[in-house]
Design a protein around this motif. Structure first.
Motif, PDB file in Angstrom:
ATOM      1  N   ARG A 101      43.962  54.662  41.517  1.00  0.00           N
ATOM      2  CA  ARG A 101      44.480  54.319  40.183  1.00  0.00           C
ATOM      3  C   ARG A 101      46.012  54.531  39.689  1.00  0.00           C
ATOM      4  O   ARG A 101      46.735  53.893  39.479  1.00  0.00           O
ATOM      5  CB  ARG A 101      43.841  55.121  39.091  1.00  0.00           C
ATOM      6  N   ASN A 102      46.439  55.909  40.263  1.00  0.00           N
ATOM      7  CA  ASN A 102      48.117  56.018  40.248  1.00  0.00           C
ATOM      8  C   ASN A 102      48.812  54.946  41.224  1.00  0.00           C
ATOM      9  O   ASN A 102      49.882  54.630  40.951  1.00  0.00           O
ATOM     10  CB  ASN A 102      48.312  57.297  40.671  1.00  0.00           C
ATOM     11  N   PHE A 103      48.250  54.712  42.341  1.00  0.00           N
ATOM     12  CA  PHE A 103      48.852  53.753  43.455  1.00  0.00           C
ATOM     13  C   PHE A 103      48.937  52.250  42.977  1.00  0.00           C
ATOM     14  O   PHE A 103      49.956  51.624  42.996  1.00  0.00           O
ATOM     15  CB  PHE A 103      48.191  53.835  44.519  1.00  0.00           C
ATOM     16  N   ASN A 107      42.826  49.665  36.869  1.00  0.00           N
ATOM     17  CA  ASN A 107      41.398  50.387  36.949  1.00  0.00           C
ATOM     18  C   ASN A 107      40.870  50.202  38.159  1.00  0.00           C
ATOM     19  O   ASN A 107      40.319  49.033  38.358  1.00  0.00           O
ATOM     20  CB  ASN A 107      40.753  49.870  35.534  1.00  0.00           C
ATOM     21  N   VAL A 108      40.627  51.281  39.009  1.00  0.00           N
ATOM     22  CA  VAL A 108      40.218  51.007  40.239  1.00  0.00           C
ATOM     23  C   VAL A 108      38.937  52.032  40.422  1.00  0.00           C
ATOM     24  O   VAL A 108      38.973  53.197  39.744  1.00  0.00           O
ATOM     25  CB  VAL A 108      41.123  51.649  41.264  1.00  0.00           C
ATOM     26  N   GLU A 109      37.802  51.530  40.830  1.00  0.00           N
ATOM     27  CA  GLU A 109      36.620  52.231  40.949  1.00  0.00           C
ATOM     28  C   GLU A 109      36.178  52.239  42.434  1.00  0.00           C
ATOM     29  O   GLU A 109      36.044  51.190  43.173  1.00  0.00           O
ATOM     30  CB  GLU A 109      35.457  51.543  40.294  1.00  0.00           C
ATOM     31  N   SER A 156      43.911  41.619  47.284  1.00  0.00           N
ATOM     32  CA  SER A 156      44.021  42.104  45.757  1.00  0.00           C
ATOM     33  C   SER A 156      44.821  43.060  45.664  1.00  0.00           C
ATOM     34  O   SER A 156      45.495  43.092  44.608  1.00  0.00           O
ATOM     35  CB  SER A 156      42.427  42.638  45.789  1.00  0.00           C
ATOM     36  N   VAL A 157      45.180  44.022  46.638  1.00  0.00           N
ATOM     37  CA  VAL A 157      46.041  44.965  46.249  1.00  0.00           C
ATOM     38  C   VAL A 157      47.478  44.246  46.383  1.00  0.00           C
ATOM     39  O   VAL A 157      48.421  44.841  45.636  1.00  0.00           O
ATOM     40  CB  VAL A 157      45.886  46.117  47.783  1.00  0.00           C
ATOM     41  N   ILE A 158      47.845  43.350  47.507  1.00  0.00           N
ATOM     42  CA  ILE A 158      48.964  42.593  47.074  1.00  0.00           C
ATOM     43  C   ILE A 158      49.459  41.982  45.887  1.00  0.00           C
ATOM     44  O   ILE A 158      50.367  42.092  45.473  1.00  0.00           O
ATOM     45  CB  ILE A 158      49.311  41.673  48.438  1.00  0.00           C
ATOM     46  N   MET A 239      38.627  46.428  41.530  1.00  0.00           N
ATOM     47  CA  MET A 239      39.808  46.445  40.706  1.00  0.00           C
ATOM     48  C   MET A 239      39.084  45.380  39.690  1.00  0.00           C
ATOM     49  O   MET A 239      39.911  44.205  39.733  1.00  0.00           O
ATOM     50  CB  MET A 239      40.923  46.259  41.473  1.00  0.00           C
ATOM     51  N   GLU A 240      38.359  45.702  38.546  1.00  0.00           N
ATOM     52  CA  GLU A 240      37.982  44.753  37.942  1.00  0.00           C
ATOM     53  C   GLU A 240      37.288  43.715  38.370  1.00  0.00           C
ATOM     54  O   GLU A 240      36.158  43.764  38.860  1.00  0.00           O
ATOM     55  CB  GLU A 240      39.016  44.429  36.703  1.00  0.00           C
TER      56      GLU A 240
END
Length: 375
Positions: A101-103, A107-109, A156-158, A239-240
């Motif tokens: 979440r900080n990275f 909203n990351v689960e 997704s992260v990119i 991430m949602e």
């Protein structure tokens, strides 16, 4: 003539009986062949095949296996024999949720999909490509581990880090190698994951994880023999409306240095040694009363000489008043002393320190030790 007719009748009866026996044997052979033919033509049902191979849907993954499956899995070490692993990986999931979440500032689960024991070679063959495999080294354990990030999570992260638009379907480009920017962003995410792994193992054992290299070909990410057993931790990152999977693989050889710690049922469990009980036992032993004998002279003599003792006989000791005497507890000599007199009583002055036993417990040193001279 009558005798010959009787002989002929006996022969006819014998022939008839032999024919009956032959017919009965033929019928039995036909029945056996028919039963064998039916047995050969019989087809096993699916339930019978599953029972033979050891696959039972009612047992699920946690049930006991049997048949061929049990033979195949007999040499595979189960992670369930290391209870602390579940606590560590549950802690890893909670730490990873906060760190990602900080990275990503999103909203990351993070959820734990499962923990399984696999063969390293089977796992490499099952990795869906394209993917990025990160090899990391555990410095204190002097061995390696593997983190696999699938393409869905990579893109997704990119998208999140580079400000891409939200899309319900993850973008997947086939046949294109990952760019330098993509590899660097994934490396940063992997560094976040291994830092969380360090924190998860910290209460149990201090360890430092360092990223060794990133690979896109599973063949170049080999860290142990294909037949070696390993622990596979599957985590789902959401991430949602997008996300993917990340897998952490640790060979059993890597965690072998802390195997005794992982066998604990809970954090801080003691195996066969309780410091509180040791301290209590040491205190009680030091406060216990024992009998001590002062041996002035000791000699071995035959029983016949002892039997010749007479009333009033004087026994001469081959020792002088200045010779040391031994203080014994049972059959053990604990110290030496000198015989004397104090307040019209026979006294012994201790001349040497007490002889400590060869094996001592550390807790005895911390317990309250009364002064031996006072007793």
């Amino acid at each position: 003539m009558m005798a010959e007719e009787d002989d002929f009748e006996d022969d006819d009866d014998a022939d008839d009986m032999a024919a009956q026996w032959a017919a009965m044997l033929d019928d039995e052979d036909e029945d056996d062949s028919e039963s064998q033919q039916k047995g050969a033509d019989r087809v096993l049902s699916q339930d019978e095949i599953d029972n033979l191979l050891g696959f039972n849907a009612e047992q699920g993954h946690d049930g006991e296996t049997s048949g061929v499956r049990a033979i195949i899995n007999s040499a595979l070490v189960s992670y369930e024999r290391l209870p602390m692993l579940e606590i560590i990986f549950d802690r890893l999931v909670r730490l990873t949720t906060t760190s990602l979440r900080n990275f990503t500032s999103d909203n990351v689960e993070v959820s734990l999909d499962g923990i399984t024991s696999v063969r390293f070679g089977d796992y490499l063959n099952s990795i869906p490509l394209p993917a990025i495999l990160s090899v990391f080294k555990a410095e204190e354990w002097d061995n390696f581990g593997l983190i696999t990030v699938d393409s869905s999570l990579i893109y997704s992260v990119i998208d999140v880090l580079l400000g891409g638009r939200r899309s319900s379907s993850s973008m997947r480009v086939e046949g294109r190698p990952y760019t330098t920017i993509e590899m660097n962003l994934v490396r940063r995410m992997v560094e976040v994951l291994i830092n969380d792994a360090e924190a998860a193992f910290a209460p149990l054992s201090k360890v430092t994880f360092n990223v060794d290299r990133l690979e896109t070909n599973p063949r170049f990410a080999t860290i142990c023999r294909p037949a070696n057993a390993a622990i596979l931790v599957e985590m789902r990152v959401d991430m949602e409306d997008r996300g993917g999977k990340v897998e952490l693989l640790i060979p059993y050889a890597t965690i072998e240095p802390i195997r005794e710690l992982l066998l604990q049922m809970f954090m801080g469990e003691k195996f066969g040694r309780d410091s509180i009980w040791e301290g209590h036992l040491a205190t009680e032993i030091y406060s216990a009363k024992i009998g001590v004998d002062a041996v002035i002279y000791e000699e071995m003599m035959p029983l016949s000489k002892v039997m010749d003792f007479k009333e009033g006989q004087t026994l001469m000791f081959e020792t002088a008043p200045t010779d040391p005497i031994y203080l014994k507890c049972g059959e053990t000599i604990i110290t030496e002393g000198q015989l004397g007199q104090r307040d019209r009583n026979v006294a012994v002055r201790v001349m040497k320190d007490l002889r400590k036993p060869k094996t001592t417990l550390a807790s005895f040193e911390h317990a309250e030790q009364p002064n031996p001279m006072e007793s």
